[in-house]
Design a protein around this motif. Structure first.
Motif, PDB file in Angstrom:
ATOM      1  N   GLN A  56       0.825  -1.218   0.000  1.00 15.43           N
ATOM      2  CA  GLN A  56       0.000   0.000   0.000  1.00 15.43           C
ATOM      3  C   GLN A  56       0.856   1.264   0.000  1.00 15.43           C
ATOM      4  O   GLN A  56       0.453   2.296  -0.509  1.00 15.43           O
ATOM      5  CB  GLN A  56      -0.827   0.079   1.285  1.00 15.43           C
ATOM      6  CG  GLN A  56      -2.065  -0.780   1.350  1.00 15.43           C
ATOM      7  CD  GLN A  56      -2.577  -0.861   2.809  1.00 15.43           C
ATOM      8  OE1 GLN A  56      -2.368   0.065   3.602  1.00 15.43           O
ATOM      9  NE2 GLN A  56      -3.207  -1.961   3.141  1.00 15.43           N
ATOM     10  N   ALA A  57       2.047   1.147   0.620  1.00 15.78           N
ATOM     11  CA  ALA A  57       2.818   2.353   0.900  1.00 15.78           C
ATOM     12  C   ALA A  57       3.145   3.174  -0.343  1.00 15.78           C
ATOM     13  O   ALA A  57       3.000   4.390  -0.347  1.00 15.78           O
ATOM     14  CB  ALA A  57       4.095   1.993   1.650  1.00 15.78           C
ATOM     15  N   GLN A  60       0.215   5.088  -1.460  1.00 19.42           N
ATOM     16  CA  GLN A  60      -0.102   6.161  -0.516  1.00 19.42           C
ATOM     17  C   GLN A  60       0.845   7.338  -0.681  1.00 19.42           C
ATOM     18  O   GLN A  60       0.424   8.489  -0.633  1.00 19.42           O
ATOM     19  CB  GLN A  60      -0.053   5.617   0.923  1.00 19.42           C
ATOM     20  CG  GLN A  60      -1.285   4.785   1.237  1.00 19.42           C
ATOM     21  CD  GLN A  60      -1.097   3.908   2.455  1.00 19.42           C
ATOM     22  OE1 GLN A  60      -0.010   3.410   2.711  1.00 19.42           O
ATOM     23  NE2 GLN A  60      -2.157   3.709   3.207  1.00 19.42           N
ATOM     24  N   ALA A  63      -0.116   9.280  -3.656  1.00 17.14           N
ATOM     25  CA  ALA A  63      -1.373  10.009  -3.497  1.00 17.14           C
ATOM     26  C   ALA A  63      -1.289  11.120  -2.454  1.00 17.14           C
ATOM     27  O   ALA A  63      -2.264  11.811  -2.191  1.00 17.14           O
ATOM     28  CB  ALA A  63      -2.476   9.026  -3.108  1.00 17.14           C
ATOM     29  N   GLU A  65      -0.840  10.686   0.699  1.00 16.02           N
ATOM     30  CA  GLU A  65      -1.347  10.210   1.996  1.00 16.02           C
ATOM     31  C   GLU A  65      -0.164   9.780   2.858  1.00 16.02           C
ATOM     32  O   GLU A  65       0.928   9.548   2.349  1.00 16.02           O
ATOM     33  CB  GLU A  65      -2.229   8.964   1.795  1.00 16.02           C
ATOM     34  CG  GLU A  65      -3.408   9.142   0.868  1.00 16.02           C
ATOM     35  CD  GLU A  65      -4.551   9.878   1.532  1.00 16.02           C
ATOM     36  OE1 GLU A  65      -4.541   9.962   2.771  1.00 16.02           O
ATOM     37  OE2 GLU A  65      -5.422  10.369   0.803  1.00 16.02           O
ATOM     38  N   VAL A  67       1.860   6.983   4.889  1.00 16.15           N
ATOM     39  CA  VAL A  67       1.985   5.514   4.835  1.00 16.15           C
ATOM     40  C   VAL A  67       1.625   4.984   6.226  1.00 16.15           C
ATOM     41  O   VAL A  67       1.581   5.748   7.188  1.00 16.15           O
ATOM     42  CB  VAL A  67       3.405   5.066   4.391  1.00 16.15           C
ATOM     43  CG1 VAL A  67       3.778   5.705   3.063  1.00 16.15           C
ATOM     44  CG2 VAL A  67       4.446   5.387   5.447  1.00 16.15           C
ATOM     45  N   PRO A  68       1.339   3.671   6.361  1.00 18.51           N
ATOM     46  CA  PRO A  68       0.893   3.151   7.656  1.00 18.51           C
ATOM     47  C   PRO A  68       1.894   3.393   8.794  1.00 18.51           C
ATOM     48  O   PRO A  68       3.109   3.286   8.590  1.00 18.51           O
ATOM     49  CB  PRO A  68       0.738   1.642   7.396  1.00 18.51           C
ATOM     50  CG  PRO A  68       0.562   1.522   5.921  1.00 18.51           C
ATOM     51  CD  PRO A  68       1.368   2.619   5.323  1.00 18.51           C
ATOM     52  N   ARG A 148      -1.470  17.027   0.121  1.00 20.96           N
ATOM     53  CA  ARG A 148      -0.474  16.863   1.186  1.00 20.96           C
ATOM     54  C   ARG A 148      -0.711  17.872   2.314  1.00 20.96           C
ATOM     55  O   ARG A 148      -0.556  17.566   3.480  1.00 20.96           O
ATOM     56  CB  ARG A 148       0.937  17.061   0.638  1.00 20.96           C
ATOM     57  CG  ARG A 148       1.436  15.895  -0.161  1.00 20.96           C
ATOM     58  CD  ARG A 148       2.958  15.783   0.011  1.00 20.96           C
ATOM     59  NE  ARG A 148       3.559  15.258  -1.184  1.00 20.96           N
ATOM     60  CZ  ARG A 148       4.102  16.018  -2.132  1.00 20.96           C
ATOM     61  NH1 ARG A 148       4.164  17.313  -2.018  1.00 20.96           N
ATOM     62  NH2 ARG A 148       4.596  15.460  -3.210  1.00 20.96           N
ATOM     63  N   VAL A 151      -3.631  16.763   4.476  1.00 25.24           N
ATOM     64  CA  VAL A 151      -3.198  15.702   5.390  1.00 25.24           C
ATOM     65  C   VAL A 151      -2.375  16.318   6.527  1.00 25.24           C
ATOM     66  O   VAL A 151      -2.542  15.987   7.698  1.00 25.24           O
ATOM     67  CB  VAL A 151      -2.379  14.621   4.639  1.00 25.24           C
ATOM     68  CG1 VAL A 151      -1.723  13.644   5.606  1.00 25.24           C
ATOM     69  CG2 VAL A 151      -3.272  13.870   3.657  1.00 25.24           C
TER      70      VAL A 151
END
Ligand code: ADP
Length: 195
Positions: A56-57, A60, A63, A65, A67-68, A148, A151
């Motif tokens: 996923q990273a 992310q 995008a 977002e 990362v976890p 960004r 976020v």
């Protein structure tokens, strides 16, 4: 010398982190660089200890977002394990939300290395967007830049108060020139570092 640099994308904190780290001969741990390096080496899955999170990273990051947290904390734990970090460090890009700041507290407690201060780079939003558009980095469309920032406003801005309440926040006017900012940080941080 253990410092956390806090501020939005385009605030100049990475530039300052790199030049002050060189001057003080300590590593600057830039999360964006660490992530891109781990990605290039195909190590994200291993660091996250979870293959889906690693996969996923990349999406992310593209995008805008975060990362976890699990991946980020794994990456920081690994970075702090390097011998070069024994005599100090500048964190550039971590923590970026409250969960990460709590994870940082825990990591530092385990290592017996408290951070000294958190340097917050304050820059008006319109100036940030301007700077980033001029920087013209690949994939830096205005939409991505605004994403960004959103976020940052939602997840990272709460950290300013969090550290202010701990009385370890140093506020720097990030709209000054790079040299002026370097001077401002050095004059605030240096006397404390000698103690
Ligand atoms: P910028 O300063 O322009 O935001 P960075 O190089 O610091 O760029 O980070 C690039 C991307 O890496 C971020 O947009 C985000 O996806 C990811 N990233 C960096 N640091 C963190 C973090 N602490 N937590 C989660 N994601 C992060």
């Amino acid at each position: 010398m253990r410092l956390v640099f806090l501020g939005p994308s385009g605030s100049g904190k990475s530039t300052q982190a790199a030049s002050l780290a060189a001057r003080w001969r300590i590593p600057s741990l830039s999360t964006g660089d660490l992530l891109r390096d781990a990605m290039a080496k195909g190590r994200l899955e291993t660091i996250a200890a979870h293959s889906d999170l690693g996969k996923q990273a990349q999406a992310q990051m593209e995008a805008g977002e975060l990362v976890p947290d699990q991946l980020m904390v794994g990456l920081m734990r690994e970075s702090f394990g390097a011998p070069a970090t024994q005599h100090g460090w500048i964190l550039d890009g971590f923590p970026r939300n409250l969960a990460q700041s709590q994870a940082l507290d825990t990591l530092l407690q385990i290592m017996g290395q408290p951070y000294g201060q958190v340097v917050y780079f304050d820059v008006p939003e319109n100036k940030l967007v301007d700077r980033m558009l001029k920087r013209g980095r690949q994939n830096d469309s205005e939409d991505l830049i605004r994403q960004r920032l959103q976020v940052y406003n939602e997840q990272t801005v709460p950290l300013i108060d969090f550290y202010r309440r701990r009385q370890c926040l140093v506020e720097i006017d990030g709209s000054l020139s790079p040299q002026e900012i370097t001077d401002a940080i050095s004059s605030v941080i240096k006397p404390l570092a000698i103690v």
